[in-house]
Design a protein around this motif. Structure first.
Motif, PDB file in Angstrom:
ATOM      1  N   LYS A 101       0.816  -1.231   0.000  1.00 10.82           N
ATOM      2  CA  LYS A 101       0.000   0.000   0.000  1.00 10.82           C
ATOM      3  C   LYS A 101       0.839   1.265   0.000  1.00 10.82           C
ATOM      4  O   LYS A 101       0.570   2.209  -0.762  1.00 10.82           O
ATOM      5  CB  LYS A 101      -0.909  -0.022   1.229  1.00 10.82           C
ATOM      6  CG  LYS A 101      -1.821   1.189   1.324  1.00 10.82           C
ATOM      7  CD  LYS A 101      -2.680   1.119   2.585  1.00 10.82           C
ATOM      8  CE  LYS A 101      -3.544   2.371   2.723  1.00 10.82           C
ATOM      9  NZ  LYS A 101      -4.368   2.350   3.957  1.00 10.82           N
ATOM     10  N   GLU A 102       1.873   1.312   0.844  1.00  8.15           N
ATOM     11  CA  GLU A 102       2.628   2.558   1.036  1.00  8.15           C
ATOM     12  C   GLU A 102       3.884   2.670   0.184  1.00  8.15           C
ATOM     13  O   GLU A 102       4.430   3.754   0.039  1.00  8.15           O
ATOM     14  CB  GLU A 102       3.013   2.701   2.527  1.00  8.15           C
ATOM     15  CG  GLU A 102       1.835   2.788   3.466  1.00  8.15           C
ATOM     16  CD  GLU A 102       0.990   4.027   3.225  1.00  8.15           C
ATOM     17  OE1 GLU A 102       1.549   5.071   2.819  1.00  8.15           O
ATOM     18  OE2 GLU A 102      -0.245   3.949   3.429  1.00  8.15           O
ATOM     19  N   VAL A 103       4.352   1.568  -0.364  1.00 13.29           N
ATOM     20  CA  VAL A 103       5.590   1.605  -1.148  1.00 13.29           C
ATOM     21  C   VAL A 103       5.310   1.313  -2.624  1.00 13.29           C
ATOM     22  O   VAL A 103       5.516   2.163  -3.492  1.00 13.29           O
ATOM     23  CB  VAL A 103       6.634   0.610  -0.585  1.00 13.29           C
ATOM     24  CG1 VAL A 103       7.916   0.649  -1.413  1.00 13.29           C
ATOM     25  CG2 VAL A 103       6.952   0.941   0.877  1.00 13.29           C
ATOM     26  N   THR A 104       4.816   0.111  -2.896  1.00 16.53           N
ATOM     27  CA  THR A 104       4.593  -0.291  -4.287  1.00 16.53           C
ATOM     28  C   THR A 104       3.674   0.679  -5.032  1.00 16.53           C
ATOM     29  O   THR A 104       3.935   1.047  -6.183  1.00 16.53           O
ATOM     30  CB  THR A 104       3.996  -1.710  -4.345  1.00 16.53           C
ATOM     31  OG1 THR A 104       4.870  -2.611  -3.661  1.00 16.53           O
ATOM     32  CG2 THR A 104       3.849  -2.174  -5.785  1.00 16.53           C
ATOM     33  N   LYS A 105       2.600   1.108  -4.368  1.00 15.55           N
ATOM     34  CA  LYS A 105       1.600   1.947  -5.042  1.00 15.55           C
ATOM     35  C   LYS A 105       1.908   3.435  -5.006  1.00 15.55           C
ATOM     36  O   LYS A 105       1.301   4.213  -5.749  1.00 15.55           O
ATOM     37  CB  LYS A 105       0.219   1.683  -4.429  1.00 15.55           C
ATOM     38  CG  LYS A 105      -0.301   0.278  -4.713  1.00 15.55           C
ATOM     39  CD  LYS A 105      -1.681   0.059  -4.124  1.00 15.55           C
ATOM     40  CE  LYS A 105      -2.190  -1.341  -4.451  1.00 15.55           C
ATOM     41  NZ  LYS A 105      -3.537  -1.604  -3.864  1.00 15.55           N
ATOM     42  N   LYS A 106       2.853   3.841  -4.132  1.00 17.19           N
ATOM     43  CA  LYS A 106       3.101   5.281  -3.981  1.00 17.19           C
ATOM     44  C   LYS A 106       4.473   5.738  -4.459  1.00 17.19           C
ATOM     45  O   LYS A 106       4.657   6.921  -4.737  1.00 17.19           O
ATOM     46  CB  LYS A 106       2.892   5.684  -2.516  1.00 17.19           C
ATOM     47  CG  LYS A 106       1.435   5.579  -2.071  1.00 17.19           C
ATOM     48  CD  LYS A 106       1.240   6.111  -0.662  1.00 17.19           C
ATOM     49  CE  LYS A 106      -0.235   6.031  -0.244  1.00 17.19           C
ATOM     50  NZ  LYS A 106      -0.454   6.553   1.125  1.00 17.19           N
ATOM     51  N   PHE A 107       5.438   4.827  -4.537  1.00 20.36           N
ATOM     52  CA  PHE A 107       6.759   5.212  -5.031  1.00 20.36           C
ATOM     53  C   PHE A 107       6.714   5.340  -6.557  1.00 20.36           C
ATOM     54  O   PHE A 107       5.983   4.613  -7.231  1.00 20.36           O
ATOM     55  CB  PHE A 107       7.808   4.174  -4.627  1.00 20.36           C
ATOM     56  CG  PHE A 107       8.286   4.316  -3.197  1.00 20.36           C
ATOM     57  CD1 PHE A 107       7.527   4.960  -2.237  1.00 20.36           C
ATOM     58  CD2 PHE A 107       9.511   3.791  -2.812  1.00 20.36           C
ATOM     59  CE1 PHE A 107       7.959   5.078  -0.926  1.00 20.36           C
ATOM     60  CE2 PHE A 107       9.966   3.901  -1.495  1.00 20.36           C
ATOM     61  CZ  PHE A 107       9.178   4.548  -0.553  1.00 20.36           C
ATOM     62  N   ASN A 108       7.501   6.234  -7.092  1.00 21.22           N
ATOM     63  CA  ASN A 108       7.515   6.449  -8.539  1.00 21.22           C
ATOM     64  C   ASN A 108       8.196   5.316  -9.294  1.00 21.22           C
ATOM     65  O   ASN A 108       7.749   4.893 -10.353  1.00 21.22           O
ATOM     66  CB  ASN A 108       8.216   7.783  -8.872  1.00 21.22           C
ATOM     67  CG  ASN A 108       7.442   8.973  -8.353  1.00 21.22           C
ATOM     68  OD1 ASN A 108       6.206   8.978  -8.373  1.00 21.22           O
ATOM     69  ND2 ASN A 108       8.146   9.992  -7.876  1.00 21.22           N
ATOM     70  N   GLY A 109       9.323   4.850  -8.748  1.00 23.75           N
ATOM     71  CA  GLY A 109      10.072   3.778  -9.403  1.00 23.75           C
ATOM     72  C   GLY A 109       9.546   2.406  -9.036  1.00 23.75           C
ATOM     73  O   GLY A 109       8.676   2.255  -8.173  1.00 23.75           O
ATOM     74  N   GLU A 110      10.088   1.403  -9.703  1.00 24.34           N
ATOM     75  CA  GLU A 110       9.700   0.027  -9.407  1.00 24.34           C
ATOM     76  C   GLU A 110      10.212  -0.387  -8.029  1.00 24.34           C
ATOM     77  O   GLU A 110      11.312  -0.004  -7.625  1.00 24.34           O
ATOM     78  CB  GLU A 110      10.265  -0.914 -10.475  1.00 24.34           C
ATOM     79  CG  GLU A 110       9.697  -0.658 -11.859  1.00 24.34           C
ATOM     80  CD  GLU A 110      10.330  -1.543 -12.907  1.00 24.34           C
ATOM     81  OE1 GLU A 110      11.021  -2.517 -12.532  1.00 24.34           O
ATOM     82  OE2 GLU A 110      10.142  -1.263 -14.106  1.00 24.34           O
ATOM     83  N   SER A 111       9.408  -1.175  -7.322  1.00 27.92           N
ATOM     84  CA  SER A 111       9.810  -1.665  -5.998  1.00 27.92           C
ATOM     85  C   SER A 111       9.236  -3.061  -5.802  1.00 27.92           C
ATOM     86  O   SER A 111       8.080  -3.320  -6.142  1.00 27.92           O
ATOM     87  CB  SER A 111       9.332  -0.729  -4.886  1.00 27.92           C
ATOM     88  OG  SER A 111       7.938  -0.505  -4.977  1.00 27.92           O
ATOM     89  N   TYR A 112      10.061  -3.954  -5.244  1.00 29.84           N
ATOM     90  CA  TYR A 112       9.668  -5.356  -5.077  1.00 29.84           C
ATOM     91  C   TYR A 112      10.203  -5.878  -3.748  1.00 29.84           C
ATOM     92  O   TYR A 112      11.257  -5.457  -3.285  1.00 29.84           O
ATOM     93  CB  TYR A 112      10.223  -6.225  -6.218  1.00 29.84           C
ATOM     94  CG  TYR A 112       9.829  -5.745  -7.588  1.00 29.84           C
ATOM     95  CD1 TYR A 112       8.646  -6.176  -8.188  1.00 29.84           C
ATOM     96  CD2 TYR A 112      10.642  -4.843  -8.289  1.00 29.84           C
ATOM     97  CE1 TYR A 112       8.274  -5.728  -9.446  1.00 29.84           C
ATOM     98  CE2 TYR A 112      10.278  -4.395  -9.546  1.00 29.84           C
ATOM     99  CZ  TYR A 112       9.095  -4.836 -10.125  1.00 29.84           C
ATOM    100  OH  TYR A 112       8.734  -4.374 -11.369  1.00 29.84           O
ATOM    101  N   MET A 113       9.438  -6.806  -3.169  1.00 30.21           N
ATOM    102  CA  MET A 113       9.890  -7.463  -1.937  1.00 30.21           C
ATOM    103  C   MET A 113       9.862  -8.974  -2.119  1.00 30.21           C
ATOM    104  O   MET A 113       8.958  -9.508  -2.757  1.00 30.21           O
ATOM    105  CB  MET A 113       9.003  -7.087  -0.748  1.00 30.21           C
ATOM    106  CG  MET A 113       9.392  -7.811   0.551  1.00 30.21           C
ATOM    107  SD  MET A 113       8.162  -7.669   1.861  1.00 30.21           S
ATOM    108  CE  MET A 113       8.373  -5.960   2.301  1.00 30.21           C
ATOM    109  N   ILE A 114      10.848  -9.636  -1.553  1.00 31.46           N
ATOM    110  CA  ILE A 114      10.860 -11.095  -1.435  1.00 31.46           C
ATOM    111  C   ILE A 114      11.097 -11.398   0.033  1.00 31.46           C
ATOM    112  O   ILE A 114      12.120 -11.003   0.598  1.00 31.46           O
ATOM    113  CB  ILE A 114      11.960 -11.753  -2.287  1.00 31.46           C
ATOM    114  CG1 ILE A 114      11.816 -11.357  -3.758  1.00 31.46           C
ATOM    115  CG2 ILE A 114      11.922 -13.270  -2.125  1.00 31.46           C
ATOM    116  CD1 ILE A 114      10.545 -11.840  -4.431  1.00 31.46           C
ATOM    117  N   ARG A 115      10.153 -12.099   0.662  1.00 33.11           N
ATOM    118  CA  ARG A 115      10.269 -12.373   2.104  1.00 33.11           C
ATOM    119  C   ARG A 115      10.189 -13.862   2.372  1.00 33.11           C
ATOM    120  O   ARG A 115       9.312 -14.549   1.862  1.00 33.11           O
ATOM    121  CB  ARG A 115       9.156 -11.660   2.872  1.00 33.11           C
ATOM    122  CG  ARG A 115       9.227 -11.894   4.380  1.00 33.11           C
ATOM    123  CD  ARG A 115       8.221 -11.061   5.154  1.00 33.11           C
ATOM    124  NE  ARG A 115       6.849 -11.482   4.960  1.00 33.11           N
ATOM    125  CZ  ARG A 115       6.277 -12.515   5.609  1.00 33.11           C
ATOM    126  NH1 ARG A 115       6.988 -13.246   6.464  1.00 33.11           N
ATOM    127  NH2 ARG A 115       5.018 -12.824   5.386  1.00 33.11           N
TER     128      ARG A 115
END
Length: 422
Positions: A232-246
């Motif tokens: 919600k706060e990173v993927t949808k609001k940051f301008n660049g691409e962002s990914y998480m692997i947990r």
């Protein structure tokens, strides 16, 4: 997923909350949990094992169900033992529940898995059915190789399992289930306490490692604290691409822009503080990484799930991610193997090699991924030398390398092999 829990999973997909969960803690599911228990498992403070409990199995289960129905059932404190960390002088606390508590926890864990499997995010891999460490590594490899990654945040939570906030955890669970009695028993497990060397200690936070219910509770906690927030706060609001692997509490995040990687780091610190967690500063870092990192930035590397990831170039000159057993893990495994050989040096040498091969193949199955054959060979050669030294310690009659190699012709040490292809 077992048929007994499919209805719960279906309801979890259809409705915001699920109910009537206590009905699944029944005779059939408890008997099934008894079958799944390991006979030689260490006992808890009740000093009851599978064989003893099984002597009057039907009566014991029926008695347990009566107590649960009348809310007279209270989990016993978890027995804590401190076991040495592999290749380290430090100790790792391990919780051992009482036998009956294991059965109840096992059923409750299955129920929670049925509720949350439809809700968990695709980038979460730890403690989930049909998902492994290798799947997490392959997913990370795909992100780095196919997306515009330039910066990686390699994050580590300080003492996660010991610092899970009970109040927040219960709020998260209540968000998805309206069965108050089910929640009531989870609270009892969390508050059951710890028994260490005859001394009772309250458990006001954390989930004891070793409990069957702990992995899924940890995943629920991080689902709300980290996964949903990141989406919600990173993927949808940051301008660049962002990914998480947990994978459980071990995760990495990939970003296109440096300022957003730094911004996420600060946001993560604040987020953790809110929920009683803390970043391990000495193990958390931002590194330049990926095919879009500048050439002078490509000397960086980071560790994930026991592997060191390194920027590399293929034989055709194309960018690749290279995977190596991390030096810390390799040294640790070598130390453990050496200690094991010394401890078992007096058993029949043919039998010694058979048992050694079981351990070696386990090592190869985990660390045997594309590009890591050299590190497997390093481990193999070390084990070969240590076996030679161990056999020479058995008596004053020295074994020459010639005799040793002849022995290995008929009792070969398992050779390294790649088991998982990227």
């Amino acid at each position: 997923m077992e048929n007994a829990y499919l209805k719960i999973a279906e309801n979890s997909k259809k409705y915001k909350t699920v109910q009537n969960l206590m009905a699944k803690i029944n005779k059939e599911n408890l008997l099934n949990q008894h079958k799944l228990q390991i006979s030689k498992k260490a006992w808890g403070i009740d000093r009851v094992n599978k064989t003893e409990y099984g002597e009057n199995l039907e009566q014991n289960i029926e008695k347990l169900l009566r107590k649960m129905k009348n809310f007279a059932y209270r989990p016993l404190p978890v027995k804590r033992v401190n076991i040495p960390k592999a290749g380290s002088q430090k100790l790792r606390p391990l919780g051992i529940p009482a036998y009956e508590d294991r059965l109840v926890q096992g059923v409750m864990a299955n129920i929670l898995n049925a509720i949350y499997e439809p809700k968990f995010k695709n980038f979460s891999y730890g403690f989930r059915p049909k998902r492994s460490c290798h799947d997490a590594i392959k997913a990370l490899d795909t992100v780095i190789m196919t997306q515009k990654t330039r910066f990686v945040v390699d994050a580590d939570i300080k003492g996660f399992f010991d610092n899970v906030n009970h109040e927040w955890l219960i709020k998260f669970l209540e968000h998805d289930t309206k069965d108050k009695n089910f929640i009531r028993y989870i609270k009892r497990f969390l508050k059951a306490g710890i028994m260490e060397q005859g001394k009772y200690m309250e458990s006001d936070k954390g989930t004891p490692q070793g409990g069957l219910i702990s992995p899924i509770l940890a995943n629920v906690y991080l689902h709300y604290v980290l996964d949903l927030w990141f989406e919600k706060e990173v993927t949808k609001k940051f301008n660049g691409e962002s990914y998480m692997i947990r994978y459980a509490d071990d995760f990495v995040c990939c970003f296109r822009y440096e300022n957003e990687a730094n911004r996420f780091y600060k946001m993560l610190e604040e987020r953790y503080r809110k929920f009683g967690l803390e970043l391990s500063k000495d193990k958390t870092k931002i590194v330049h990484f990926g095919r879009f990192a500048r050439r002078n930035e490509r000397e960086t590397k980071f560790d994930f799930l026991g592997f060191t990831l390194i920027n590399g170039v293929s034989r055709t000159g194309k960018y690749i991610v290279m995977y190596r057993t991390s030096q810390k893990k390799l040294s640790s495994k070598m130390k453990v193997a050496k200690e094991w050989l010394r401890k078992n040096m007096h058993i029949n040498k043919c039998e010694l090699v058979k048992k050694l091969n079981i351990k070696l193949i386990g090592h190869y199955r985990y660390y045997g991924i594309t590009g890591n054959l050299h590190k497997l060979e390093v481990f193999y050669r070390y084990i070969t030398r240590e076996l030679y030294k161990t056999l020479n310690k058995r008596s004053q009659r020295r074994i020459t390398w010639e005799k040793f190699n002849n022995f290995l012709k008929y009792n070969p040490i398992a050779r390294p092999k790649i088991y998982f292809s990227l």
